[in-house]
Design a protein around this motif. Structure first.
Motif, PDB file in Angstrom:
ATOM      1  N   LEU A  14       3.895   0.155  -9.787  1.00 21.74           N
ATOM      2  CA  LEU A  14       3.965   1.175  -8.939  1.00 21.74           C
ATOM      3  C   LEU A  14       4.996   2.138  -8.888  1.00 21.74           C
ATOM      4  N   GLU A  15       4.675   3.411  -8.257  1.00 21.79           N
ATOM      5  CA  GLU A  15       5.753   4.279  -8.173  1.00 21.79           C
ATOM      6  C   GLU A  15       6.241   4.245  -6.844  1.00 21.79           C
ATOM      7  N   THR A  70      11.859   9.781  -8.050  1.00 22.04           N
ATOM      8  CA  THR A  70      10.670   8.725  -8.286  1.00 22.04           C
ATOM      9  C   THR A  70      10.865   7.921  -9.575  1.00 22.04           C
ATOM     10  N   GLU A  75       1.031  -1.337   0.140  1.00 22.52           N
ATOM     11  CA  GLU A  75       0.049  -0.083  -0.099  1.00 22.52           C
ATOM     12  C   GLU A  75       0.801   1.245  -0.120  1.00 22.52           C
ATOM     13  N   ILE A  76       0.341   2.411  -0.236  1.00 21.96           N
ATOM     14  CA  ILE A  76       1.001   3.710  -0.298  1.00 21.96           C
ATOM     15  C   ILE A  76       1.727   3.842   0.908  1.00 21.96           C
ATOM     16  N   ARG A 107       5.436  -4.163 -10.437  1.00 23.39           N
ATOM     17  CA  ARG A 107       4.964  -4.789  -8.843  1.00 23.39           C
ATOM     18  C   ARG A 107       5.863  -5.906  -8.457  1.00 23.39           C
ATOM     19  N   SER A 136       4.556   5.517  -3.623  1.00 21.94           N
ATOM     20  CA  SER A 136       3.857   6.554  -3.782  1.00 21.94           C
ATOM     21  C   SER A 136       2.705   6.504  -4.448  1.00 21.94           C
ATOM     22  N   GLN A 137       2.582   5.653  -5.436  1.00 23.07           N
ATOM     23  CA  GLN A 137       1.069   5.465  -6.333  1.00 23.07           C
ATOM     24  C   GLN A 137       1.182   3.889  -6.401  1.00 23.07           C
ATOM     25  N   LEU A 138      -0.275   3.647  -6.636  1.00 19.24           N
ATOM     26  CA  LEU A 138      -0.472   2.342  -6.998  1.00 19.24           C
ATOM     27  C   LEU A 138      -1.650   2.094  -8.222  1.00 19.24           C
ATOM     28  N   PRO A 139      -1.093   2.490  -9.364  1.00 17.94           N
ATOM     29  CA  PRO A 139      -1.966   2.507 -10.461  1.00 17.94           C
ATOM     30  C   PRO A 139      -2.718   1.208 -10.748  1.00 17.94           C
ATOM     31  N   THR A 140      -4.040   1.375 -10.919  1.00 17.53           N
ATOM     32  CA  THR A 140      -4.816   0.091 -11.173  1.00 17.53           C
ATOM     33  C   THR A 140      -4.639  -0.573 -12.464  1.00 17.53           C
ATOM     34  N   VAL A 183       9.117   4.326 -11.845  1.00  9.56           N
ATOM     35  CA  VAL A 183       8.113   3.401 -12.136  1.00  9.56           C
ATOM     36  C   VAL A 183       8.493   2.009 -12.228  1.00  9.56           C
TER      37      VAL A 183
END
Length: 378
Positions: free
Chosen positions: A356-357, A365, A318-319, A370, A338-342, A367
């Motif tokens: 994920l970021e 940052t 999780e973030i 996962r 920092s981000q979890l794009p779906t 990318v």
């Protein structure tokens, strides 16, 4: 709401941890539920049947196999000692008798009039299981073992060599970026769990074995040094049975990698404490990580107001959670999610993957897929 999970290393200042300690064959459990046990206390034991020694008595005293039972001076079930006369022939008119003596001690298991052989069984081999983790016996599994539970500082590494060992934590390096060289080890580290910083050199490991260090833990190691110490390529990593006189754990990976600052600082907080270390590693299904277990006493519990984490809460991606990137081009770098794009995203290879970021410790940052990260839990 759906949750994403990822494998990870546990680095916990305080966690409720349990160890299952089981005999390989049925035996006796020596403690009961509620008992307080120390890490090196024997909690269960059993005995393996001794080694078998076949003795061709017929050949040694020059008689037919069918005559062997009548030539024996001992019976089945009797114990004999090394040097005892086991059998004597009848000779010729009472003269020219031949004798044979045993070259080992044991119990006579069988005397064969068909083969002329005697089977001698050696003394039973004791197998003892230690508690490993100091704590409270929560469960007794009859004739098998126990489950021990306590609050501990718990750390896992990437790869270990060697089995279980115990000792006090002692530092050899001043910071997490210092290589562990041979000249940093001395006689005062005998029987200790020695903490390094970055890469442990092959010479440092040899020096540790010479001194009698119980275990060395450091950030990285050269694979060629490991090959030289073991005498062979490690191959598929299922370790723990190596008998090189020391247990080794690398916390980050192969090469010149500094131990994560958080891990180093956590060890620093527990300097002088007694720890149990297990280098057993299994990379394939049923992953096992090498681990360091440091029980917390009432005087060393660092945060008595916060709730102790249960192991069942681990593994949620999780973030904000800290992660380590385990694939190039960012291999070994630490950061936080920092981000979890779906949505699936197209990678440079052309394949699609969930990503994920990660905000790296440098502030950059990146990318990444996962699958290219592991959690640093705790």
């Amino acid at each position: 709401m759906a949750k994403a999970y990822s494998p990870g290393l546990q680095i916990s200042q305080r966690v409720l941890h349990s160890s299952r300690r089981i005999l390989p064959i049925p035996g006796d459990v020596l403690v009961k539920v509620g008992d307080q046990v120390s890490s090196q206390q024997i909690v269960a034991q059993t005995f393996m049947p001794g080694d078998v020694t076949p003795i061709n008595v017929a050949n040694q005293i020059s008689v037919a196999p069918s005559e062997v039972p009548n030539c024996m001076l001992f019976s089945e079930g009797d114990e004999v000692q090394e040097g005892d006369i086991l059998a004597r022939s009848k000779g010729i008119f009472g003269f020219f008798k031949a004798e044979m003596t045993t070259k080992t001690s044991g119990t006579i298991e069988s005397i064969s009039h068909v083969t002329g052989q005697v089977i001698l069984r050696g003394a039973p081999l004791p197998i003892q299981v230690r508690a490993y983790q100091a704590g409270t016996v929560k469960e007794v599994i009859p004739e098998q073992g126990v489950v021990i539970e306590s609050e501990v500082t718990f750390l896992q590494g990437i790869l270990g060599i060697g089995g279980e060992t115990y000792g006090l934590i002692k530092f050899a390096c001043q910071n997490n970026e210092q290589d562990l060289e041979a000249d940093l080890l001395d006689e005062s580290m005998q029987g200790k769990i020695v903490i390094g910083g970055a890469r442990m050199t092959g010479e440092a490991v040899k020096r540790g074995i010479e001194i009698g260090v119980a275990a060395i833990i450091s950030g990285g190691m050269d694979d060629e040094d490991l090959k030289e110490i073991l005498g062979y390529d490690l191959g598929v990593a299922v370790t723990g049975s190596e008998n090189i006189g020391i247990t080794l754990i690398i916390t980050e990976g192969f090469g010149d990698i500094a131990m994560a600052e958080r891990t180093f600082n956590l060890f620093k907080e527990r300097e002088g404490a007694e720890a149990a270390v297990n280098g057993t590693t299994q990379i394939r299904a049923g992953v096992l990580r090498p681990e360091i277990v440091i029980p917390l006493s009432e005087h060393t519990k660092p945060d008595t107001t916060s709730e102790t984490k249960s192991e069942t809460e681990m593994g949620i991606l999780e973030i904000g959670v800290p992660v380590r990137i385990i694939r190039d081009p960012y291999f070994g770098l630490l950061g936080s999610v920092s981000q979890l794009p779906t949505e699936l995203q197209t990678l440079e290879s052309g394949s699609e993957s969930r990503v994920l970021e990660v905000i790296l410790e440098s502030g950059k940052t990146v990318v990444v897929p996962r699958a290219n990260v592991e959690l640093i839990e705790g």
